[in-house]
Design an enzyme around this catalytic site. Structure first.
Site, PDB file in Angstrom:
ATOM      1  N   ARG A 117       0.843  -1.191   0.000  1.00 28.50           N
ATOM      2  CA  ARG A 117       0.000   0.000   0.000  1.00 28.50           C
ATOM      3  C   ARG A 117       0.876   1.239   0.000  1.00 28.50           C
ATOM      4  O   ARG A 117       1.870   1.324   0.716  1.00 28.50           O
ATOM      5  CB  ARG A 117      -0.932   0.009   1.230  1.00 28.50           C
ATOM      6  CG  ARG A 117      -2.103  -0.957   1.145  1.00 28.50           C
ATOM      7  CD  ARG A 117      -3.119  -0.509   0.114  1.00 28.50           C
ATOM      8  NE  ARG A 117      -4.267  -1.395   0.033  1.00 28.50           N
ATOM      9  CZ  ARG A 117      -4.381  -2.413  -0.808  1.00 28.50           C
ATOM     10  NH1 ARG A 117      -3.399  -2.682  -1.650  1.00 28.50           N
ATOM     11  NH2 ARG A 117      -5.468  -3.152  -0.823  1.00 28.50           N
TER      12      ARG A 117
ATOM     13  N   GLU B 264      -3.546   7.544  -5.884  1.00 31.24           N
ATOM     14  CA  GLU B 264      -3.544   6.798  -7.146  1.00 31.24           C
ATOM     15  C   GLU B 264      -4.674   7.288  -8.033  1.00 31.24           C
ATOM     16  O   GLU B 264      -5.815   7.365  -7.577  1.00 31.24           O
ATOM     17  CB  GLU B 264      -3.685   5.295  -6.863  1.00 31.24           C
ATOM     18  CG  GLU B 264      -2.479   4.732  -6.117  1.00 31.24           C
ATOM     19  CD  GLU B 264      -2.537   3.222  -5.943  1.00 31.24           C
ATOM     20  OE1 GLU B 264      -3.529   2.588  -6.381  1.00 31.24           O
ATOM     21  OE2 GLU B 264      -1.588   2.660  -5.371  1.00 31.24           O
TER      22      GLU B 264
ATOM     23  N   HIS C  51      -0.003   0.040 -10.110  1.00 27.94           N
ATOM     24  CA  HIS C  51      -0.775  -0.894  -9.285  1.00 27.94           C
ATOM     25  C   HIS C  51      -1.181  -2.140 -10.089  1.00 27.94           C
ATOM     26  O   HIS C  51      -2.364  -2.465 -10.231  1.00 27.94           O
ATOM     27  CB  HIS C  51      -2.024  -0.210  -8.714  1.00 27.94           C
ATOM     28  CG  HIS C  51      -2.503  -0.851  -7.443  1.00 27.94           C
ATOM     29  ND1 HIS C  51      -3.022  -0.128  -6.401  1.00 27.94           N
ATOM     30  CD2 HIS C  51      -2.543  -2.142  -7.039  1.00 27.94           C
ATOM     31  CE1 HIS C  51      -3.371  -0.947  -5.412  1.00 27.94           C
ATOM     32  NE2 HIS C  51      -3.088  -2.182  -5.782  1.00 27.94           N
TER      33      HIS C  51
END
Length: 324
Positions: free
Chosen positions: A237, A266, A285
């Protein structure tokens, strides 16, 4: 009797046939997630919601919604107010256990890519700078025989450690709970305090959940403990690393390099100073982004949703106390 209504917040890499057989299904087909006001409006009108990490499922939405089940296509669920859902007796599903190998594989891609400066080398070549073989061109550290520090030795951390054995690495780890002696022996992993891990590791990789306790776990103090040759990897994370401190550590050569698949915001803002660094690899990601893994995640999310619509127990439920 009318069919239940379902809203899916993005196109999924799996067949919706079983779901369509029991429900009226609407899929958000835009590349960007549905805006908050649209998501709220949909939640007020449907019985089932299948969402992603990019969707904010907060207490306001849950209180106003008519949903009977929330199914998330992800292992994590920090975008969902679980306490609010539980108070409303809404079961929340997730997709654990299926992205372990895919995320461990990407972690190793980032370790190798950062160590051998693959992205820098590609840019160097495309820029027409490759003129001849040079003894000191784009040198990086050896991975084989190095010390690997793993922050969080859960499923993914253990999968990373198993791969490290092929490189004959020394493994140090720190975790919320110490692993069983059998696991430590199998992985040849030594349990240490975070400070020692940071001081002794050549490569440091993060595999702990993003919680209040791990928020900015690595900041200026922690970077100061690392070797100048250290390489940091994060596929967990973004909130675990203080990005301002990371920028300082990389730009001032306090550590050698880093590679991250997650960021605090993000997508990463295009004006982020991190994007100016040559010794940082940033991927969008994609930890679970293998075809097989994403398909399996979607299938589990659909199965959780179908179970909830039928009034059955979710196969993978975050808040099983709703059934008591």
């Amino acid at each position: 009797m009318s069919l239940p209504q379902v809203f899916i917040t993005r196109r999924l890499p799996a067949s919706l046939e079983q779901l369509i057989a029991i429900a009226n299904v609407e899929v958000w087909t835009e590349r960007q997630p549905p805006p908050d006001d649209i998501l709220l409006a949909k939640a007020k009108a449907v019985d089932g919601l299948l969402c992603l990490l990019t969707d904010k499922i907060d207490s306001e939405l849950i209180a106003a919604s008519s949903v009977q089940v929330i199914s998330q296509m992800a292992v994590g669920y920090d975008n969902i107010d679980i306490a609010a859902a539980t108070a409303q007796k809404i079961p929340v599903g997730h997709t654990p256990g299926v992205l372990t190998n895919a995320t461990a594989d990407l972690t190793w891609a980032l370790i190798m890519g950062a160590a051998r400066r693959v992205v820098e080398a590609d840019k160097f070549t495309r820029a027409g700078l490759w003129k001849t073989w040079e003894p000191d061109l784009l040198l990086g550290p050896d991975v084989a025989g190095a010390t690997l520090g793993i922050i969080g030795l859960g499923r993914i951390g253990q999968a990373v450690a198993r791969r490290a054995q092929g490189f004959e690495m020394k493994i140090l780890y720190t975790s919320r709970q110490r692993c069983e002696p059998e696991i430590e022996k199998l992985l040849n992993a030594e349990f240490v305090r975070l400070e020692r891990l940071l001081q002794e590791s050549d490569f440091i990789t993060i595999h702990t959940p993003g919680t209040e306790d791990t928020y900015h776990l690595l900041s200026d103090r922690e970077f100061a403990l690392m070797k100048p040759s250290a390489i940091l990897i994060n596929t967990a994370r973004g909130t675990i690393i203080d990005e301002n401190a990371l920028y300082r550590a990389l730009s001032q050569k306090q550590i050698a390099a880093a590679a991250v698949d997650v960021t605090e915001i993000e997508p990463l803002p295009i004006d982020s100073p991190l994007l100016s660094l040559d010794n940082l690899i940033i991927t969008p990601h994609i930890g679970s982004a293998s075809k097989q893994t994403r398909a399996k995640m979607a299938e589990i999310a659909i199965a959780n949703l179908i179970a909830g619509l039928k009034g059955d127990r979710l196969p993978y439920c975050v808040n099983p106390e709703v059934y008591s």
